[in-house]
Design a protein around this motif. Structure first.
Motif, PDB file in Angstrom:
ATOM      1  N   SER A 259     -15.323 -25.455  33.532  1.00 33.21           N
ATOM      2  CA  SER A 259     -14.261 -26.377  33.140  1.00 33.21           C
ATOM      3  C   SER A 259     -12.892 -25.740  33.391  1.00 33.21           C
ATOM      4  CB  SER A 259     -14.390 -26.738  31.663  1.00 33.21           C
ATOM      5  OG  SER A 259     -14.074 -25.605  30.854  1.00 33.21           O
TER       6      SER A 259
ATOM      7  N   ALA B 136     -10.587 -25.204  31.118  1.00 37.25           N
ATOM      8  CA  ALA B 136     -10.342 -24.224  30.050  1.00 37.25           C
ATOM      9  C   ALA B 136     -11.123 -22.936  30.294  1.00 37.25           C
ATOM     10  CB  ALA B 136     -10.718 -24.821  28.700  1.00 37.25           C
TER      11      ALA B 136
ATOM     12  N   TYR C 100     -13.895 -22.159  21.528  1.00 32.37           N
ATOM     13  CA  TYR C 100     -13.629 -23.209  22.520  1.00 32.37           C
ATOM     14  C   TYR C 100     -12.472 -24.097  22.097  1.00 32.37           C
ATOM     15  CZ  TYR C 100     -17.890 -21.986  25.020  1.00 32.37           C
ATOM     16  OH  TYR C 100     -18.845 -21.320  25.756  1.00 32.37           O
TER      17      TYR C 100
ATOM     18  N   SER D 147      -9.276 -24.797  24.424  1.00 34.24           N
ATOM     19  CA  SER D 147      -8.894 -26.155  24.807  1.00 34.24           C
ATOM     20  C   SER D 147      -7.444 -26.450  24.465  1.00 34.24           C
ATOM     21  CB  SER D 147      -9.817 -27.160  24.115  1.00 34.24           C
ATOM     22  OG  SER D 147      -9.487 -28.480  24.476  1.00 34.24           O
TER      23      SER D 147
ATOM     24  N   ASP E  55      -7.919 -33.309  31.112  1.00 36.41           N
ATOM     25  CA  ASP E  55      -8.817 -32.932  30.029  1.00 36.41           C
ATOM     26  C   ASP E  55      -9.276 -31.488  30.258  1.00 36.41           C
ATOM     27  OD1 ASP E  55     -10.806 -32.557  28.172  1.00 36.41           O
ATOM     28  OD2 ASP E  55     -11.986 -34.322  28.749  1.00 36.41           O
ATOM     29  N   PRO E  56      -9.002 -30.551  29.334  1.00 36.69           N
ATOM     30  CA  PRO E  56      -9.392 -29.145  29.526  1.00 36.69           C
ATOM     31  C   PRO E  56     -10.890 -28.947  29.735  1.00 36.69           C
ATOM     32  CG  PRO E  56      -7.809 -29.332  27.725  1.00 36.69           C
ATOM     33  CD  PRO E  56      -8.213 -30.730  28.085  1.00 36.69           C
ATOM     34  N   SER E  57     -11.708 -29.914  29.279  1.00 32.32           N
ATOM     35  CA  SER E  57     -13.163 -29.780  29.436  1.00 32.32           C
ATOM     36  C   SER E  57     -13.661 -30.309  30.780  1.00 32.32           C
ATOM     37  CB  SER E  57     -13.881 -30.518  28.302  1.00 32.32           C
ATOM     38  OG  SER E  57     -13.638 -31.928  28.386  1.00 32.32           O
TER      39      SER E  57
END
Length: 503
Positions: A95, A97, A115, A119, A134-136
């Motif tokens: 991801s 992040a 996490y 994030s 979106d960091p994910s």
């Protein structure tokens, strides 16, 4: 301003090839320092030494007067030196992040990876660049431009004293460049030393304080940007003044080669239509992500449009084209596709130059036909395209970015095609090589070929092309002769959003 970094008499060789000859470079705190030169001049090698990727054969590096011994990128990062390389270093299966904190993940008081902190800090770093990603989200799902911004956000998030930006705007459009430049000025004002490697002249004069030019691995000179002209800077880079960057246009328009009618890129998009004739170079312009690339890739089966008809040389294509066989099918119709990402989608980096060029020739032959060496064709293409390499057996991965781009383009120019679909023809290419590529594309059309091209460099489209289509929200909102186009007209049409199609 004081010297934050002093690189003194740095030399580096790879095998028998001397990449750097006793190059010295000083970086001052609170300044943006441009590093320029033709592809293969040694810019990236010098910066990889400062980033700890390579170690110099001789020479020394000092930071705030103290000698540095950078044996790895980790050593450089610990010293406060952060780098965004031209070759993206993100891991696509992780991801955003996870990439941002790779190797230095924050932990909770129980010892597990935090996490939530990753994030939130990633979102904050992206937000500073005006991004709402979106960091994910997996990096593999990002566009080239989005990946570049993530790389830059990673660099900023590290809070280093020295930031090295190697071609940071090569994948960005004009609006994104403005966002990046604002952040670079903000970092400069906070006392950072920023090294800025770019082939875009307008950026150098708008953003940088000092410029150092390398040529063939040697230092040409360092000048204040305020005390040098564009022509003088080009002369320092290429050893001469560059006349006629763009070739003359021609009025010799031939038969229609491509016709697109009522194509709807998505179910909700307005239909678009366009034509392209032999002898023409036609552009797809617009802001990032407005559908230019989706449209171009609809023509090769890499994107499936909702509806529409496409014909090449009067032959209708059954839509949508196969994702796996669309490119091969078009090659049989004498159409070539030059992708934006030359490393991931275009070149076989571990294979020699000769193999990479010959692949385009082999692909048009019957499957069971015996292979041919094509030695004379390869030698001719290397000479015509001025590819700087030890020889045709040199691995493409060992070449500079500009020479890699020439090899990729040479594959299709050697294949005797009628139509080229080209994404970003000069991405990461120096000013001299740009001019060579522009003239090669125009020579291709003078011999009866046609080119459909998309580029984030509006000036490039205006100077190179005959006609320009402006794309907004997956449809064409304007068409104009390139000779009458301006950056203002194109941006105005791109922002207008297609309330009325302009001519």
């Amino acid at each position: 301003m004081t010297n934050l970094i002093e690189m003194s008499h740095i030399s580096k060789a790879f095998g028998g090839s001397k990449a750097l000859h006793s190059v010295s470079l000083d970086l001052k705190a609170g300044s943006v320092h441009a590093l320029m030169g033709e592809n293969g001049a040694g810019k990236s090698t010098l910066m990889k030494i400062l980033a700890g990727v390579h170690q110099p054969d001789s020479g020394e590096i000092f930071m705030n007067g103290e000698k540095l011994d950078l044996k790895s990128p980790r050593d450089a990062l610990n010293a406060g030196i952060s780098t965004v390389f031209q070759e993206h270093s993100l891991l696509p299966n992780l991801s955003i992040a996870e990439n941002m904190f790779l190797g230095r993940e924050p932990t909770t008081r129980f010892g597990s990876i935090d996490y939530s902190a990753m994030s939130s800090q990633t979102a904050r770093a992206l937000g500073e660049l005006g991004l709402t990603l979106d960091p994910s989200q997996l990096v593999s799902n990002l566009t080239i431009a989005e990946r570049q911004f993530v790389e830059i956000a990673h660099c900023i998030q590290a809070d280093a004293s020295v930031l090295i930006l190697d071609e940071p705007t090569a994948a960005l459009n004009a609006a994104d460049v403005d966002v990046l430049n604002r952040n670079i000025r903000r970092l400069r004002d906070k006392g950072k030393a920023v090294v800025y490697i770019s082939h875009r002249m307008e950026e150098i004069f708008e953003l940088c304080d000092t410029v150092t030019v390398l040529k063939d691995g040697a230092l040409v000179g360092t000048r204040m940007v305020s005390e040098i002209t564009t022509d003088e800077l080009i002369a320092m880079m290429v050893g001469r003044e560059l006349q006629d960057l763009f070739p003359d246009r021609t009025d010799d328009k031939g038969d229609e080669i491509l016709r697109v009618e009522n194509l709807r890129i998505t179910e909700t998009a307005q239909p678009l239509s366009l034509t392209l004739h032999k002898g023409e170079i036609v552009a797809l312009a617009g802001l990032e992500g407005q559908g230019q690339q989706r449209f171009l890739r609809s023509l090769i089966g890499r994107y499936h449009p909702f509806a529409g008809t496409i014909s090449i040389n009067g032959k209708a294509l059954k839509m949508p084209l196969s994702t796996s066989a669309g490119v091969r099918h078009l090659q049989q119709l004498k159409v070539g596709f030059v992708p934006e990402d030359r490393k991931e989608e275009g070149l076989f980096l571990a294979l020699p130059i000769a193999h990479n060029i010959a692949i385009g020739l082999h692909s048009r032959r019957p499957e069971l036909a015996p292979a041919r060496p094509y030695r004379s064709v390869i030698a001719h293409m290397m000479e015509v395209m001025n590819i700087k390499a030890a020889g045709p057996s040199a691995p493409v991965g060992s070449l500079s970015g500009g020479n890699q781009q020439k090899v990729l383009l040479g594959r299709y120019l050697a294949a005797d095609l009628d139509l080229l679909l080209v994404e970003e023809p000069t991405r990461g290419v120096d000013i001299g090589a740009k001019s060579e590529i522009y003239h090669l594309l125009r020579d291709f059309t003078r011999k009866g070929g046609a080119v459909l091209v998309l580029s984030r460099e509006t000036i490039e489209l205006i100077g190179l092309c005959d006609r320009i289509y402006v794309v907004h929200h997956d449809t064409i909102v304007a068409e104009m002769p390139a000779a009458q186009a301006t950056e203002h007209k194109i941006l105005d049409a791109a922002l207008m959003g297609g309330s009325t199609r302009q001519h």
